[in-house]
Every structure is written in C-alpha cells, then in structure tokens.
Write a protein that holds these residues in place. Structure first.
Motif, short mmCIF file in Angstrom:
data_model
loop_
_atom_site.label_atom_id
_atom_site.label_comp_id
_atom_site.label_asym_id
_atom_site.label_seq_id
_atom_site.Cartn_x
_atom_site.Cartn_y
_atom_site.Cartn_z
N THR A 182 -12.06 -12.60 -0.86
CA THR A 182 -11.05 -12.31 0.17
C THR A 182 -10.24 -11.06 -0.16
O THR A 182 -9.44 -10.61 0.65
CB THR A 182 -10.09 -13.49 0.37
N SER A 183 -10.45 -10.52 -1.34
CA SER A 183 -9.73 -9.32 -1.77
C SER A 183 -10.38 -8.07 -1.20
O SER A 183 -11.58 -8.03 -0.95
CB SER A 183 -9.74 -9.25 -3.30
N SER A 184 -9.57 -7.02 -1.04
CA SER A 184 -10.10 -5.74 -0.58
C SER A 184 -10.73 -4.94 -1.72
O SER A 184 -11.37 -3.92 -1.50
CB SER A 184 -8.98 -4.91 0.06
N VAL A 185 -10.57 -5.43 -2.94
CA VAL A 185 -11.05 -4.73 -4.13
C VAL A 185 -12.55 -5.00 -4.32
O VAL A 185 -13.02 -6.11 -4.12
CB VAL A 185 -10.26 -5.20 -5.37
N LYS A 186 -13.26 -3.97 -4.73
CA LYS A 186 -14.70 -4.10 -4.96
C LYS A 186 -14.97 -4.91 -6.23
O LYS A 186 -14.16 -4.94 -7.15
CB LYS A 186 -15.33 -2.72 -5.11
N GLY A 230 -5.10 -6.60 -4.54
CA GLY A 230 -5.58 -5.41 -3.84
C GLY A 230 -5.68 -4.22 -4.77
O GLY A 230 -5.59 -4.33 -5.99
N PHE A 231 -5.87 -3.06 -4.16
CA PHE A 231 -6.06 -1.83 -4.93
C PHE A 231 -4.84 -1.49 -5.79
O PHE A 231 -4.98 -1.01 -6.92
CB PHE A 231 -6.38 -0.66 -4.00
N TYR A 245 -3.72 -13.79 -8.33
CA TYR A 245 -3.99 -13.54 -6.92
C TYR A 245 -4.20 -14.87 -6.23
O TYR A 245 -4.95 -15.72 -6.73
CB TYR A 245 -5.23 -12.64 -6.80
N VAL A 300 0.84 -1.18 0.00
CA VAL A 300 0.00 0.00 0.00
C VAL A 300 0.88 1.24 0.00
O VAL A 300 1.11 1.84 -1.03
CB VAL A 300 -0.97 -0.02 1.20
N ARG A 339 -11.94 -13.42 -5.12
CA ARG A 339 -12.51 -12.07 -5.14
C ARG A 339 -13.10 -11.73 -3.78
O ARG A 339 -13.02 -10.60 -3.33
CB ARG A 339 -13.58 -11.95 -6.21
#
Length: 98
Positions: free
Chosen positions: A86-90, A59-60, A80, A12, A84
């Motif tokens: 478990t990902s932080s991505v929408k 992630g993002f 990945y 991040v 999907r």
C-alpha cells in the motif's frame, strides 16, 4: 526500547503533523524540516537525534529520512500503518531498510 528521537514522515511538499500526545516534545521533528537542515548543511550541522530514532511513515519522505540517518550512523527503524503493497515506495527502497 527507548529512542532518542521520533520523526514524523508523512508529507510531500508540506510536512504534516500528527494529532498525537507528545508531538511537541524535544526530539520530535518534521521530516521535511530535518531533511532540509541535513541537505543545506551537507550533513555538517544536523539536529542531534541521538543514537536511535524512529521514523513514522511509509512514503518517499520517510525513506529519505531513513537513508540519511543511515549515512549519519543513527540506528533507526520505520513504522508504517500500512503494508509495503500500500506504500508509494518501490520494493527496492524498502529493501534498503530491511
């Protein structure tokens, strides 16, 4: 299939480097370093990644790399280890790479 570049997109505010063989090879970039170059140069002076690349991460940051590569017309795919869910991505962002 052979890829021209590999992106590790797992950080991040500070990029993370995976402890895997080949991480030091030409064509392997920290996602944050690459994104910084892309954005500072306004897509004009981007490290050449060839025609195809793989983005590692869910992630993002990995989605940002994917979208920038799409703008640069680089064929890429995202790898990945999770799902999907478990990902932080929408969901909407995942749908852009599907």
């Amino acid at each position: 299939s052979k890829n021209d570049a590999l992106f590790i997109a797992v950080g991040v505010s500070k990029g993370k480097i995976l402890d895997i063989p080949g991480i030091e090879l030409e064509g392997v970039y920290s996602a944050l370093e690459w994104l910084r170059e892309v954005n500072l140069s306004e897509f004009e002076n981007v490290p050449n990644v060839g025609e195809r690349a793989m983005v590692v991460g869910g992630g993002f940051t990995s989605m940002d790399v994917d979208m920038c590569m799409n703008r640069l017309e680089v064929k890429n795919f995202v790898v990945y280890r999770g799902t999907r869910g478990t990902s932080s991505v929408k969901k909407e962002e995942w749908d852009h790479i599907a």
